[in-house]
Design a protein around this motif. Structure first.
Motif, PDB file in Angstrom:
ATOM      1  N   CYS A 182      -4.761  24.730 -29.119  1.00 20.52           N
ATOM      2  CA  CYS A 182      -3.494  25.173 -29.710  1.00 20.52           C
ATOM      3  C   CYS A 182      -3.448  26.683 -29.929  1.00 20.52           C
ATOM      4  O   CYS A 182      -2.386  27.238 -30.183  1.00 20.52           O
ATOM      5  CB  CYS A 182      -3.236  24.451 -31.029  1.00 20.52           C
ATOM      6  SG  CYS A 182      -4.340  24.936 -32.372  1.00 20.52           S
TER       7      CYS A 182
ATOM      8  N   LYS B   2      -5.958  28.388 -32.028  1.00 20.61           N
ATOM      9  CA  LYS B   2      -6.594  28.773 -33.290  1.00 20.61           C
ATOM     10  C   LYS B   2      -7.685  29.829 -33.092  1.00 20.61           C
ATOM     11  O   LYS B   2      -7.704  30.864 -33.762  1.00 20.61           O
ATOM     12  CB  LYS B   2      -7.212  27.548 -33.981  1.00 20.61           C
ATOM     13  CG  LYS B   2      -6.271  26.403 -34.263  1.00 20.61           C
ATOM     14  CD  LYS B   2      -6.927  25.314 -35.076  1.00 20.61           C
ATOM     15  CE  LYS B   2      -8.166  24.709 -34.455  1.00 20.61           C
ATOM     16  NZ  LYS B   2      -7.889  23.951 -33.218  1.00 20.61           N
TER      17      LYS B   2
ATOM     18  N   GLY C  46      -4.800  22.457 -36.046  1.00 26.83           N
ATOM     19  CA  GLY C  46      -4.108  22.037 -34.834  1.00 26.83           C
ATOM     20  C   GLY C  46      -5.115  21.472 -33.850  1.00 26.83           C
ATOM     21  O   GLY C  46      -6.326  21.637 -34.007  1.00 26.83           O
ATOM     22  N   GLU C  47      -4.610  20.782 -32.827  1.00 27.62           N
ATOM     23  CA  GLU C  47      -5.483  20.194 -31.826  1.00 27.62           C
ATOM     24  C   GLU C  47      -6.204  21.271 -31.013  1.00 27.62           C
ATOM     25  O   GLU C  47      -5.798  22.429 -30.989  1.00 27.62           O
ATOM     26  CB  GLU C  47      -4.666  19.313 -30.880  1.00 27.62           C
ATOM     27  CG  GLU C  47      -4.113  18.059 -31.528  1.00 27.62           C
ATOM     28  CD  GLU C  47      -3.095  17.363 -30.634  1.00 27.62           C
ATOM     29  OE1 GLU C  47      -3.373  16.242 -30.203  1.00 27.62           O
ATOM     30  OE2 GLU C  47      -2.023  17.952 -30.383  1.00 27.62           O
TER      31      GLU C  47
ATOM     32  N   TYR D 200       0.643  24.715 -32.566  1.00 30.44           N
ATOM     33  CA  TYR D 200       0.796  23.802 -31.434  1.00 30.44           C
ATOM     34  C   TYR D 200       1.136  24.615 -30.195  1.00 30.44           C
ATOM     35  O   TYR D 200       2.137  25.346 -30.182  1.00 30.44           O
ATOM     36  CB  TYR D 200       1.895  22.777 -31.712  1.00 30.44           C
ATOM     37  CG  TYR D 200       1.969  21.676 -30.670  1.00 30.44           C
ATOM     38  CD1 TYR D 200       1.081  20.604 -30.704  1.00 30.44           C
ATOM     39  CD2 TYR D 200       2.901  21.718 -29.642  1.00 30.44           C
ATOM     40  CE1 TYR D 200       1.130  19.595 -29.755  1.00 30.44           C
ATOM     41  CE2 TYR D 200       2.958  20.721 -28.677  1.00 30.44           C
ATOM     42  CZ  TYR D 200       2.072  19.656 -28.737  1.00 30.44           C
ATOM     43  OH  TYR D 200       2.103  18.665 -27.786  1.00 30.44           O
ATOM     44  N   LEU D 201       0.279  24.526 -29.182  1.00 32.98           N
ATOM     45  CA  LEU D 201       0.495  25.216 -27.911  1.00 32.98           C
ATOM     46  C   LEU D 201       0.879  26.690 -28.092  1.00 32.98           C
ATOM     47  O   LEU D 201       1.874  27.167 -27.548  1.00 32.98           O
ATOM     48  CB  LEU D 201       1.564  24.499 -27.078  1.00 32.98           C
ATOM     49  CG  LEU D 201       1.099  23.256 -26.317  1.00 32.98           C
ATOM     50  CD1 LEU D 201       2.248  22.675 -25.508  1.00 32.98           C
ATOM     51  CD2 LEU D 201      -0.071  23.580 -25.400  1.00 32.98           C
TER      52      LEU D 201
ATOM     53  N   PRO E 298      -1.353  16.962 -25.447  1.00 34.77           N
ATOM     54  CA  PRO E 298      -0.468  18.133 -25.424  1.00 34.77           C
ATOM     55  C   PRO E 298      -0.182  18.579 -23.995  1.00 34.77           C
ATOM     56  O   PRO E 298      -1.019  18.410 -23.098  1.00 34.77           O
ATOM     57  CB  PRO E 298      -1.278  19.198 -26.176  1.00 34.77           C
ATOM     58  CG  PRO E 298      -2.290  18.448 -26.968  1.00 34.77           C
ATOM     59  CD  PRO E 298      -2.597  17.206 -26.196  1.00 34.77           C
TER      60      PRO E 298
ATOM     61  N   PHE F  94       6.890  20.663 -28.372  1.00 34.74           N
ATOM     62  CA  PHE F  94       6.392  19.387 -28.872  1.00 34.74           C
ATOM     63  C   PHE F  94       7.283  18.218 -28.441  1.00 34.74           C
ATOM     64  O   PHE F  94       6.915  17.058 -28.604  1.00 34.74           O
ATOM     65  CB  PHE F  94       6.304  19.441 -30.415  1.00 34.74           C
ATOM     66  CG  PHE F  94       5.705  18.216 -31.037  1.00 34.74           C
ATOM     67  CD1 PHE F  94       4.421  17.803 -30.737  1.00 34.74           C
ATOM     68  CD2 PHE F  94       6.450  17.448 -31.929  1.00 34.74           C
ATOM     69  CE1 PHE F  94       3.865  16.661 -31.311  1.00 34.74           C
ATOM     70  CE2 PHE F  94       5.911  16.302 -32.510  1.00 34.74           C
ATOM     71  CZ  PHE F  94       4.606  15.911 -32.200  1.00 34.74           C
TER      72      PHE F  94
ATOM     73  N   TYR G 235       4.963  17.129 -35.889  1.00 36.86           N
ATOM     74  CA  TYR G 235       3.566  17.282 -35.463  1.00 36.86           C
ATOM     75  C   TYR G 235       2.631  17.298 -36.665  1.00 36.86           C
ATOM     76  O   TYR G 235       1.569  16.670 -36.642  1.00 36.86           O
ATOM     77  CB  TYR G 235       3.411  18.569 -34.651  1.00 36.86           C
ATOM     78  CG  TYR G 235       1.989  18.836 -34.217  1.00 36.86           C
ATOM     79  CD1 TYR G 235       1.318  17.934 -33.408  1.00 36.86           C
ATOM     80  CD2 TYR G 235       1.323  19.990 -34.621  1.00 36.86           C
ATOM     81  CE1 TYR G 235       0.003  18.176 -33.012  1.00 36.86           C
ATOM     82  CE2 TYR G 235       0.025  20.236 -34.226  1.00 36.86           C
ATOM     83  CZ  TYR G 235      -0.630  19.329 -33.425  1.00 36.86           C
ATOM     84  OH  TYR G 235      -1.933  19.567 -33.038  1.00 36.86           O
TER      85      TYR G 235
END
Length: 321
Positions: free
Chosen positions: A51, A53, A47-48, A225-226, A275, A287, A246
């Motif tokens: 996010c 992680k 993930g970006e 994501y987020l 994001p 998203f 996504y």
């Protein structure tokens, strides 16, 4: 098969100073994460940036205490005060071995301290255990008597892996463990992790931005994501048939070396915009502001993970599959 690691409904909130001087804001780093990992599995988490992680990895390691939710390993509830044996079972390999290794200590001293503290071998067997560690990570014995600054980046990361292995863990959490290395060193470290997993039956949690490395190493991929898991699937299923928009955008952003430079420059970005802030997560699917297939329902419903047990996605469109 029962899960070795079971994370249930994990919430992590961080207080953030309000730039306008008002009351403190709340950053929702993890927002109801469920994750189960079976023994000897390698799970990639992608993930970006931002996010969640790394926060997920720190919760697993006990470096961050969740505001809500639970972490079990082999059925044992891991609390804030973990026993030495519980800590030993999970070890972490960090992104930058240059900062995670003590620059003043020789490798032999750093590794021997861990083995001695956990009383894993008798004093008479310590030297043999250290040589075995060097052999496991593909380094010569002479590396035991140097300091980290005398080693290359790839060698330092191998020492970091040896340090994790020194306490005979069940789980290794690798947080961007190859991103600071050059391409050839990356390949060697990835191959090493794959070999160690096969030889020792290790369970790996591999956090990375590099989808190519994740595809080569992991059995399963979790997309975040987020602060939420938006897709969870076996690796090849996810790469061949992604269900969340996504995930499709992440895969579309991977450079294609067969594409001409001018064609690549003209290609439309896979995603528009950045994001949303984790400080201001609104109703509905988080998203949605960037989603090319959003519908009116997405503004009010935050979809749960749905689908087959082996492949789930948090998307109203995925629910139809």
């Amino acid at each position: 098969m029962s899960a070795l690691i079971q994370m249930r409904d994990i919430h992590v909130n961080f207080p953030v100073r309000n730039p306008d001087g008002g009351k403190m804001l709340t950053l929702r780093a993890l927002d109801g994460v469920d994750l189960g990992i079976t023994r000897s599995q390698c799970v990639g988490v992608v993930g970006e940036s931002g996010c969640g992680k790394t926060t997920l990895a720190k919760v697993l390691m006990g470096l961050v205490e969740p505001n809500d939710g639970s972490v079990h390993v082999d059925g044992e509830l891991l609390t804030e005060r973990r026993s030495a044996s519980s800590r030993r079972r999970l070890q972490m390999v960090f992104q930058d071995p240059g900062s995670s290794l003590n620059p003043r200590r020789r490798v032999r001293s750093a590794l021997a301290e861990l083995i001695t503290y956990h009383d894993l071998v008798p004093a008479s067997g310590l030297s043999a255990a250290l040589r075995e560690l060097m052999d496991m990570v593909g380094l010569p014995d002479r590396c035991l008597d140097v300091r980290p600054r005398d080693l290359s980046g790839g060698q330092r990361q191998r020492i970091a892996i040896a340090r994790a292995l020194a306490v005979q863990p069940d789980v290794i959490v690798a947080d961007e463990a190859v991103s600071a290395l050059d391409v050839s060193a990356q390949a060697k470290v990835v191959n090493l992790l794959s070999d160690l997993r096969e030889q020792l039956g290790l369970t790996l949690v591999f956090i990375s931005h590099d989808l190519g490395v994740v595809r080569a190493l992991c059995d399963r991929v979790v997309v975040m994501y987020l602060g939420r898991v938006v897709e969870d699937a076996p690796t090849e299923q996810l790469f061949e048939d992604p269900q969340h928009p996504y995930t499709r955008a992440l895969l579309a952003a991977v450079p294609d070396i067969t594409t001409r430079r001018e064609d690549a420059a003209a290609r439309k970005p896979a995603l528009d915009g950045e994001p949303a802030s984790a400080l201001a997560v609104g109703e509905g699917c988080r998203f949605r502001p960037r989603c090319p297939v959003a519908v009116s329902t997405c503004a009010t419903e935050d979809p749960p993970l749905v689908g087959m047990r082996s492949h789930r996605a948090a998307c109203v469109h995925a629910a139809a599959h």
